[in-house]
Design a protein around this motif. Structure first.
Motif, PDB file in Angstrom:
ATOM      1  N   ARG A  89      -5.948 -54.741  72.085  1.00 15.93           N
ATOM      2  CA  ARG A  89      -6.275 -55.557  70.912  1.00 15.93           C
ATOM      3  C   ARG A  89      -4.985 -56.056  70.274  1.00 15.93           C
ATOM      4  O   ARG A  89      -3.999 -55.354  70.189  1.00 15.93           O
ATOM      5  CB  ARG A  89      -7.072 -54.749  69.867  1.00 15.93           C
ATOM      6  CG  ARG A  89      -7.280 -55.527  68.534  1.00 15.93           C
ATOM      7  CD  ARG A  89      -8.093 -54.770  67.501  1.00 15.93           C
ATOM      8  NE  ARG A  89      -9.526 -54.879  67.800  1.00 15.93           N
ATOM      9  CZ  ARG A  89     -10.485 -54.364  67.010  1.00 15.93           C
ATOM     10  NH1 ARG A  89     -10.161 -53.668  65.916  1.00 15.93           N
ATOM     11  NH2 ARG A  89     -11.751 -54.524  67.339  1.00 15.93           N
ATOM     12  N   GLY A  90      -4.987 -57.330  69.861  1.00 19.57           N
ATOM     13  CA  GLY A  90      -3.948 -57.835  68.973  1.00 19.57           C
ATOM     14  C   GLY A  90      -2.780 -58.568  69.597  1.00 19.57           C
ATOM     15  O   GLY A  90      -1.860 -58.964  68.886  1.00 19.57           O
ATOM     16  N   PHE A  91      -2.793 -58.804  70.928  1.00 18.41           N
ATOM     17  CA  PHE A  91      -1.660 -59.476  71.554  1.00 18.41           C
ATOM     18  C   PHE A  91      -2.113 -60.141  72.850  1.00 18.41           C
ATOM     19  O   PHE A  91      -3.302 -60.150  73.179  1.00 18.41           O
ATOM     20  CB  PHE A  91      -0.513 -58.491  71.805  1.00 18.41           C
ATOM     21  CG  PHE A  91      -0.865 -57.364  72.745  1.00 18.41           C
ATOM     22  CD1 PHE A  91      -0.490 -57.399  74.082  1.00 18.41           C
ATOM     23  CD2 PHE A  91      -1.571 -56.260  72.299  1.00 18.41           C
ATOM     24  CE1 PHE A  91      -0.808 -56.371  74.952  1.00 18.41           C
ATOM     25  CE2 PHE A  91      -1.892 -55.214  73.156  1.00 18.41           C
ATOM     26  CZ  PHE A  91      -1.514 -55.275  74.483  1.00 18.41           C
ATOM     27  N   THR A  96      -5.469 -63.293  76.604  1.00 17.24           N
ATOM     28  CA  THR A  96      -5.448 -63.083  75.159  1.00 17.24           C
ATOM     29  C   THR A  96      -6.430 -61.968  74.829  1.00 17.24           C
ATOM     30  O   THR A  96      -7.647 -62.151  74.932  1.00 17.24           O
ATOM     31  CB  THR A  96      -5.834 -64.372  74.408  1.00 17.24           C
ATOM     32  OG1 THR A  96      -4.921 -65.421  74.768  1.00 17.24           O
ATOM     33  CG2 THR A  96      -5.790 -64.155  72.907  1.00 17.24           C
ATOM     34  N   ARG A 141      -9.436 -59.731  69.551  1.00 20.17           N
ATOM     35  CA  ARG A 141     -10.070 -58.614  68.858  1.00 20.17           C
ATOM     36  C   ARG A 141     -10.377 -57.441  69.791  1.00 20.17           C
ATOM     37  O   ARG A 141     -10.545 -56.313  69.343  1.00 20.17           O
ATOM     38  CB  ARG A 141     -11.354 -59.059  68.164  1.00 20.17           C
ATOM     39  CG  ARG A 141     -12.465 -59.528  69.107  1.00 20.17           C
ATOM     40  CD  ARG A 141     -13.775 -59.752  68.371  1.00 20.17           C
ATOM     41  NE  ARG A 141     -14.384 -58.478  68.013  1.00 20.17           N
ATOM     42  CZ  ARG A 141     -14.442 -57.978  66.783  1.00 20.17           C
ATOM     43  NH1 ARG A 141     -13.911 -58.623  65.775  1.00 20.17           N
ATOM     44  NH2 ARG A 141     -15.026 -56.821  66.553  1.00 20.17           N
ATOM     45  N   ASN A 192       3.259 -60.963  71.366  1.00 17.73           N
ATOM     46  CA  ASN A 192       2.532 -60.677  70.131  1.00 17.73           C
ATOM     47  C   ASN A 192       1.738 -61.894  69.649  1.00 17.73           C
ATOM     48  O   ASN A 192       2.050 -63.039  69.994  1.00 17.73           O
ATOM     49  CB  ASN A 192       3.513 -60.240  69.041  1.00 17.73           C
ATOM     50  CG  ASN A 192       2.848 -59.412  67.953  1.00 17.73           C
ATOM     51  OD1 ASN A 192       1.682 -59.033  68.064  1.00 17.73           O
ATOM     52  ND2 ASN A 192       3.581 -59.119  66.901  1.00 17.73           N
ATOM     53  N   LEU A 193       0.721 -61.621  68.856  1.00 21.95           N
ATOM     54  CA  LEU A 193      -0.057 -62.652  68.170  1.00 21.95           C
ATOM     55  C   LEU A 193       0.168 -62.540  66.673  1.00 21.95           C
ATOM     56  O   LEU A 193       0.325 -61.428  66.148  1.00 21.95           O
ATOM     57  CB  LEU A 193      -1.557 -62.487  68.456  1.00 21.95           C
ATOM     58  CG  LEU A 193      -2.080 -62.904  69.825  1.00 21.95           C
ATOM     59  CD1 LEU A 193      -3.496 -62.403  70.018  1.00 21.95           C
ATOM     60  CD2 LEU A 193      -2.021 -64.420  69.996  1.00 21.95           C
ATOM     61  N   LYS A 204      -4.987 -62.304  65.534  1.00 25.96           N
ATOM     62  CA  LYS A 204      -5.200 -61.046  66.247  1.00 25.96           C
ATOM     63  C   LYS A 204      -6.672 -60.736  66.509  1.00 25.96           C
ATOM     64  O   LYS A 204      -7.000 -60.053  67.480  1.00 25.96           O
ATOM     65  CB  LYS A 204      -4.546 -59.888  65.486  1.00 25.96           C
ATOM     66  CG  LYS A 204      -3.025 -59.862  65.607  1.00 25.96           C
ATOM     67  CD  LYS A 204      -2.442 -58.635  64.950  1.00 25.96           C
ATOM     68  CE  LYS A 204      -0.944 -58.555  65.152  1.00 25.96           C
ATOM     69  NZ  LYS A 204      -0.550 -58.372  66.571  1.00 25.96           N
ATOM     70  N   MET A 211      -1.073 -54.155  65.948  1.00 25.70           N
ATOM     71  CA  MET A 211      -1.560 -54.793  64.733  1.00 25.70           C
ATOM     72  C   MET A 211      -0.418 -54.875  63.723  1.00 25.70           C
ATOM     73  O   MET A 211       0.745 -54.677  64.075  1.00 25.70           O
ATOM     74  CB  MET A 211      -2.761 -54.016  64.185  1.00 25.70           C
ATOM     75  CG  MET A 211      -3.919 -53.867  65.181  1.00 25.70           C
ATOM     76  SD  MET A 211      -4.622 -55.437  65.764  1.00 25.70           S
ATOM     77  CE  MET A 211      -5.470 -55.985  64.278  1.00 25.70           C
ATOM     78  N   ASN A 212      -0.759 -55.168  62.466  1.00 27.60           N
ATOM     79  CA  ASN A 212       0.253 -55.323  61.424  1.00 27.60           C
ATOM     80  C   ASN A 212       0.336 -54.139  60.468  1.00 27.60           C
ATOM     81  O   ASN A 212       1.337 -53.976  59.774  1.00 27.60           O
ATOM     82  CB  ASN A 212       0.001 -56.609  60.614  1.00 27.60           C
ATOM     83  CG  ASN A 212       0.089 -57.852  61.459  1.00 27.60           C
ATOM     84  OD1 ASN A 212      -0.921 -58.371  61.928  1.00 27.60           O
ATOM     85  ND2 ASN A 212       1.302 -58.337  61.689  1.00 27.60           N
TER      86      ASN A 212
END
Length: 294
Positions: free
Chosen positions: A62-64, A96, A99, A122-123, A128, A266-267
């Protein structure tokens, strides 16, 4: 024209991933070895089946994005919805995760050489949680530019000469375009005693990675299986003494926090905890993965 020079050398170290596949990891080997927006760069390569035969059984992301470039061999990609893609010598898959996606990458050979790269890209936070998707590219879809110094394959971004440089390279754009990170991904095959100047967008982080032979940036040598991280500038000039093959990567930095837990990027810590919970509860992949065409 401002030439980029060598800023740091990050040697690739042998690690294992998946079900015991032996790989060399440079970018991402340590958290401080990320190069925004690049999270990880793995080089796999062996003609010993025991080093790769177990492959990468089903695992989540997830996320990238992942970019798999197969130099030699044959790998089968499958995702949680039953989509399949055969990645063969010279082919590329750009996935990609968004989610969430659960996929596997399994060798379709029991002997011979299997060699290639996987890059984690990264996204931005706003993307993301987009729908997952993937794009399979046959070798014929990837431009190969023959020049006096050798050959350049353009996977992503635009190949061109620096301003005021002679002779001029034919301007060539690769099939993959990621708007947020604007990646440049080139595979150079250079003859002995070659000199090559390339335009690289100013402000983008960039590196070179020789996987056959070595290259020089001015008076600085980039050895085999080292990530040569570059200073800022709008161009680079590579020189060889013997024949060499080298990956050139550049991307627009996102300048956002990065929190990684294994296959989730994630962030924030809270978003990572949510990703883990979603995976455990079967909610990571509640949307279909799109199969893209170009």
């Amino acid at each position: 024209m401002k030439l980029r020079t060598l800023a740091q050398l990050w040697p690739a170290k042998q690690v294992s991933d998946g079900a015991g596949v032996k790989i060399r990891r440079s970018i991402g080997l340590q958290p401080q070895w990320r190069l925004d927006p690049f999270l990880m760069l793995d080089c796999f390569g062996s003609d010993e089946a025991a080093d790769y035969i177990a492959g990468f059984p089903p695992h989540p992301h997830r996320g990238f994005e992942t970019v798999t470039y197969m130099l030699d061999g044959h790998m089968l990609h499958q995702d949680h919805l039953g989509n399949q893609g055969h990645l063969k010598s010279g082919g590329v898959q750009w996935m990609t995760a968004g989610r969430g996606i659960i996929h596997s990458e399994m060798p379709q050979q029991e002997s011979g050489l299997m060699r290639g790269f996987q890059l984690w890209l990264n996204l931005p936070a706003a993307e993301k949680m987009q729908e997952p998707a993937y794009l399979d590219l046959d070798p014929a879809q990837i431009p190969a530019v023959v020049i006096p110094q050798g050959q350049i394959k353009v996977i992503a971004g635009t190949l061109q000469s620096p301003a005021e440089s002679e002779p001029l390279l034919p301007v060539t754009t690769g099939p993959i375009r990621a708007v947020s990170t604007q990646p440049l991904y080139l595979d150079l095959q250079l003859h002995s005693a070659a000199t090559l100047a390339l335009a690289v967008p100013a402000g983008h982080n960039a590196l070179v990675y020789p996987y056959e032979g070595e290259v020089w940036l001015g008076t600085h040598r980039v050895p085999l299986h080292h990530a040569g991280v570059l200073t800022n500038g709008d161009s680079l000039e590579l020189r060889t003494e013997g024949p060499a093959r080298v990956i050139v990567l550049a991307g627009k930095p996102l300048q956002e926090p990065v929190v990684q837990y294994g296959p989730f990027v994630m962030n924030t810590v809270a978003e990572i905890e949510q990703a883990i919970a979603d995976y455990q509860q079967g909610k990571l992949t509640d949307r279909a993965a799109k199969v893209l065409q170009i």
